[in-house]
Every structure is written in C-alpha cells, then in structure tokens.
Design an enzyme around this catalytic site. Structure first.
Site, PDB file in Angstrom:
ATOM      1  CB  ALA A  65      24.609 -29.263  62.188  1.00 37.39           C
ATOM      2  CB  THR A 100      32.213 -24.395  63.372  1.00 40.01           C
ATOM      3  OG1 THR A 100      31.581 -25.495  64.041  1.00 40.01           O
ATOM      4  CG2 THR A 100      31.452 -23.117  63.668  1.00 40.01           C
ATOM      5  CE  LYS A 115      37.092 -28.909  65.088  1.00 38.23           C
ATOM      6  NZ  LYS A 115      36.039 -29.948  65.196  1.00 38.23           N
ATOM      7  CG  HIS A 123      38.003 -26.072  67.873  1.00 39.00           C
ATOM      8  ND1 HIS A 123      37.954 -25.161  66.843  1.00 39.00           N
ATOM      9  CD2 HIS A 123      36.710 -26.377  68.163  1.00 39.00           C
ATOM     10  CE1 HIS A 123      36.688 -24.922  66.519  1.00 39.00           C
ATOM     11  NE2 HIS A 123      35.909 -25.650  67.299  1.00 39.00           N
ATOM     12  CG  HIS A 124      39.228 -29.968  71.930  1.00 33.06           C
ATOM     13  ND1 HIS A 124      39.489 -31.145  71.280  1.00 33.06           N
ATOM     14  CD2 HIS A 124      37.947 -29.648  71.633  1.00 33.06           C
ATOM     15  CE1 HIS A 124      38.415 -31.541  70.622  1.00 33.06           C
ATOM     16  NE2 HIS A 124      37.462 -30.645  70.815  1.00 33.06           N
TER      17      HIS A 124
END
Length: 233
Positions: free
Chosen positions: A95, A141, A134, A130-131
């Site tokens: 996932a 996603t 990453k 995001h942070h």
C-alpha cells in the site's frame, strides 16, 4: 505474532510501539538488506528505502514469510514481485499508505471522480504536503489518488507535477518540516470549488494500519490490498 521490521527509521520505530501495544513481539529490526534470518518472523513489515524494498520483499517470498510493504519508489518492479509471490505461494500486501483513514479517502476520491466526470466545467488539481525527509515526489499516496481519478474520470489520462496540461491532473508537492502528510483534491469551476482533504496528525495512523494489515495477512496466500483488509470498495 513475531514481526520483522525491515527498515527501522521513524516509521519502523512507530510500528514497533504500536505492535508491542497490541501484544506482538519484534524479533528483527534492521536497515540492512541482508544479514538477518527472516525465518524467525511470522510476518515482515517493510518500510525501508526504494533500492532495498524489492530485495526484502523477494527474500520474504523465498523464505515463506508473509510481507507487508509501505515503501514507495520501487514500483517499477511491482509486477515482478507479484509474479514471484504467486510462484512461491507467498502472501503480500503493498500500500502506498496504510492509514485506515487514507484508504477510506481513496474510495471517496474514486466516487467523487466518477460523479465529476459528467461535469466538464470542473477541472481537477491536487496538492500534497509532507515532511522534508520524504524521499519521493510526488508521494506514493498522491500517485494512488491520481490513478483513482484516472480510473473513474473519462477526461483524465495522466498526472504531472505542477503544470496543467490537457487531460492531465496537476499535482503540487510541498515539503515542510514536521508535516506527516496532507492530500487535497479540488475540482474548480468558474462558479465554485469542491474540495476533499485528508490530513494525518501523526505517523501512528500509518503504523496502526500496517500492523492491522499484518495481523489480517496471517495464514493467507496471495496478493492483497488494503481494500481486502478493510472489506471496502
């Protein structure tokens, strides 16, 4: 359940905390691609790095250990991994995001795209935040969300970063300190805008979903998704 953590960064450490709280044992914690005996584990959870993920996953298949992977950036090899899983009678769940809320969001995104495909005046766009640690851009996603739109919306066939092109979903990716993950999908027309959003508050939601998936995968064979785990879609 005895769990191997293949990738012991911040996510691996959060998974360890959640797994122990749920009564499981962590028998392997490693950032290396080799040098561990995976057969000591009942299941492996891979949150490593793109160039290690495929090796880790195949090793699990070869040794008969079910494996969960949330590592993104290696999916050029996904079809090969899927074939090896079937050949070895293994068990596998990949996932791009294990958060239970995000997987509900995936389905909501697809349903909205299906409805909006009849309304050509609305143009879709996406933003993900995001942070700064990453590694991949856009996020896995975001790519999954874009693919969900493409599957249901007759006017979109691809995605790209930032710029708008015909039949293409523009994705804006931002990297900001201490942001676990936010995804926003907007359909804008001259008269109004429809927006859906998922905002993660911490890594714990991702970790919990990964552990729940690992629990579900026990005693199964085949290639599955979080839709199977949650019985949705």
């Amino acid at each position: 359940m005895k769990i191997a953590l293949l990738g012991y960064g911040k996510m691996g450490q959060t998974i360890e905390k959640i797994a122990i709280e749920r009564g499981h044992d962590i028998v392997i914690k490693t950032n290396d691609e080799d040098g561990y005996d995976i057969t000591s584990a009942d299941v492996a959870i891979d949150f490593s790095v793109p160039n290690a993920a495929f090796f880790n996953i195949v090793k699990c298949f070869k040794q008969g250990v079910p494996v969960i992977s949330g590592t993104t950036g290696w999916l050029d090899n996904y079809s090969t991994a899927e074939a090896i899983c079937q050949e070895e009678n293994g068990a596998f769940i990949y996932a791009s995001n294990f958060s239970l809320g995000v997987n509900i969001f995936f389905e909501l995104n697809k349903q909205l795209a299906k409805m909006m495909s009849k309304l050509e005046s609305y143009k879709v766009s996406m933003e993900e935040v995001h942070h700064t640690e990453k590694l991949d851009t856009p996020s896995g996603t975001a790519i999954s969300l874009a693919e969900g739109i493409i599957a249901e919306h007759i006017h979109y066939t691809d995605w790209n970063l930032v710029s708008r092109r015909e039949n293409t979903i523009p994705i804006t990716a931002k990297r900001i300190d201490n942001v676990p993950g936010t995804h926003v999908i907007s359909y804008a027309s001259k008269t109004d805008t429809i927006t859906i959003e998922h905002e993660a508050h911490s890594r714990e939601g991702f970790a919990l979903g990964a552990v729940i998936a690992a629990e579900w995968l026990q005693d199964k064979t085949g290639v599955f998704t979080m839709k199977d785990v949650l019985n949705i879609g």
